[in-house]
Design a protein around this motif. Structure first.
Motif, mmCIF file in Angstrom:
data_model
loop_
_atom_site.group_PDB
_atom_site.id
_atom_site.type_symbol
_atom_site.label_atom_id
_atom_site.label_comp_id
_atom_site.label_asym_id
_atom_site.label_seq_id
_atom_site.Cartn_x
_atom_site.Cartn_y
_atom_site.Cartn_z
ATOM 1 N N GLN A 43 -28.126 14.306 14.010
ATOM 2 C CA GLN A 43 -27.149 15.171 13.339
ATOM 3 C C GLN A 43 -27.636 15.577 11.955
ATOM 4 N N ASN A 44 -28.099 14.595 11.213
ATOM 5 C CA ASN A 44 -28.543 14.861 9.840
ATOM 6 C C ASN A 44 -29.753 15.778 9.812
ATOM 7 N N ARG A 45 -30.696 15.557 10.718
ATOM 8 C CA ARG A 45 -31.896 16.396 10.742
ATOM 9 C C ARG A 45 -31.563 17.835 11.120
ATOM 10 N N ILE A 46 -30.683 18.009 12.109
ATOM 11 C CA ILE A 46 -30.267 19.361 12.494
ATOM 12 C C ILE A 46 -29.508 20.026 11.356
ATOM 13 N N ASN A 47 -28.622 19.287 10.709
ATOM 14 C CA ASN A 47 -27.846 19.850 9.599
ATOM 15 C C ASN A 47 -28.752 20.329 8.474
ATOM 16 N N VAL A 48 -29.780 19.558 8.166
ATOM 17 C CA VAL A 48 -30.724 19.946 7.106
ATOM 18 C C VAL A 48 -31.459 21.223 7.499
ATOM 19 N N PHE A 49 -31.905 21.294 8.762
ATOM 20 C CA PHE A 49 -32.599 22.508 9.219
ATOM 21 C C PHE A 49 -31.703 23.734 9.137
ATOM 22 N N VAL A 50 -30.476 23.605 9.618
ATOM 23 C CA VAL A 50 -29.545 24.735 9.602
ATOM 24 C C VAL A 50 -29.276 25.183 8.169
ATOM 25 N N SER A 51 -29.133 24.254 7.266
ATOM 26 C CA SER A 51 -28.851 24.619 5.863
ATOM 27 C C SER A 51 -29.993 25.406 5.249
ATOM 28 N N LYS A 52 -31.216 25.138 5.669
ATOM 29 C CA LYS A 52 -32.378 25.873 5.151
ATOM 30 C C LYS A 52 -32.424 27.299 5.721
ATOM 31 N N ILE A 53 -32.189 27.416 7.038
ATOM 32 C CA ILE A 53 -32.232 28.736 7.689
ATOM 33 C C ILE A 53 -31.061 29.600 7.257
ATOM 34 N N ASP A 54 -29.919 28.958 7.030
ATOM 35 C CA ASP A 54 -28.673 29.690 6.761
ATOM 36 C C ASP A 54 -28.602 30.250 5.346
ATOM 37 N N LYS A 55 -29.576 29.914 4.512
ATOM 38 C CA LYS A 55 -29.548 30.395 3.125
ATOM 39 C C LYS A 55 -29.992 31.847 3.029
#
Length: 293
Positions: free
Chosen positions: A281-293
């Motif tokens: 969960q944490n790894r996916i959340n970090v990835f999404v936060s980077k792409i979503d910027k």
């Protein structure tokens, strides 16, 4: 079947915490995919957890997606199974007018021979009022639909118009591409090898990750179709870590965590599947936060 060129998405079925279908979340996901630029939507594929849905729930999913789509994109309906006559009966009795094609998986569990697979799809082709996309996914069915069988079906039945090839074997995909009839589509069913399949001559992909990153993934496929190789691989490498992550603990648990990170839907799945663990969960959340910027 030009509508099958590009990126299709195998839509999830979002659930609330009480495991009921979250129709509002499903509408949000449809709009997110459409607005992100994908070319078509696939209803009730494996990613939809349709094995855990009742008949009434399947109808609710179908109608919700039809209404949310509102005619914007072509729709493909998953109609498959390991009871050949039951599949044929559904095709004969269901109103297929909203759909440009069906996606029908090679029979699972029974482990038929290649001749059995051919005869199964012969019955489906003769029963279906719309074009048929056959679906090869040996990791789920325990049998590999060999190129010889696929090509035999493609040549014998004009309404078998495509294969979703998800063996994860680029050599097998290339054999299909080399020998297929001119108008037959080879569609990748594997997100990681989708671009390679397109560059080898494939028509596109039916994707899981594209519903979470529709803009980025569909543009990658369009770049591949237009032979803009360097730009396409730039997008591939941008998403490759997340492609691995969303399948690490099973599909659709991974992509549902992407939706939770995006604020589109809860990450709930139905048993026997379980949600991804806290680390993933944490790894996916970090990835999404980077792409979503």
């Amino acid at each position: 079947m030009q509508s099958l060129i590009g990126t299709g998405v195998a839509l999830v079925t979002p659930f609330k915490e009480d495991f009921s279908i979250d129709t509002e979340a499903l509408k949000r996901i449809v709009n997110f995919s459409v607005d992100g630029g994908v070319e078509y939507l696939v209803i009730l594929g494996t990613t939809a957890e349709n094995a855990t849905l009742t008949s009434d729930e399947k109808e609710l999913v179908i109608q919700t997606i039809i209404e949310a789509n509102n005619g914007r994109l072509p729709l493909v309906l998953g109609v498959g199974g390991n009871n050949t006559m039951k599949v044929a009966e559904e095709l004969k009795t269901r109103d297929m007018s909203p759909f440009v094609a069906i996606l029908s998986v090679s029979p699972y569990y029974n482990k038929p021979t290649q001749e059995g697979i051919y005869q199964h799809f012969k019955v489906i082709a003769e029963a279906s009022p719309v074009p048929v996309i056959v679906y090869n996914v040996p990791g789920r069915t325990s049998s590999n639909m060999l190129p010889k069988t696929v090509l035999r079906l493609a040549n014998d039945f004009k309404n078998i118009v495509a294969i979703k090839e998800a063996a994860g074997d680029i050599v097998q995909a290339m054999q299909l591409l080399k020998d297929k009839p001119k108008d037959f589509h080879v569609i990748s069913g594997d997100d990681m090898t989708a671009l390679a399949t397109v560059l080898a001559g494939g028509s596109g992909v039916i994707s899981v990750i594209a519903q979470g990153f529709p803009k980025e993934f569909s543009e990658m496929i369009r770049l591949g179709l237009n032979r803009k190789v360097d730009e396409a691989f730039k997008s591939q490498y941008l998403l490759s870590d997340c492609i691995d992550m969303i399948f690490e603990q099973g599909n659709p648990a991974g992509i549902k965590q992407v939706f939770q990170a995006l604020g589109l839907a809860d990450n709930t799945v139905r048993l026997p599947l379980v949600s991804v663990d806290e680390d993933l969960q944490n790894r996916i959340n970090v990835f999404v936060s980077k792409i979503d910027k």
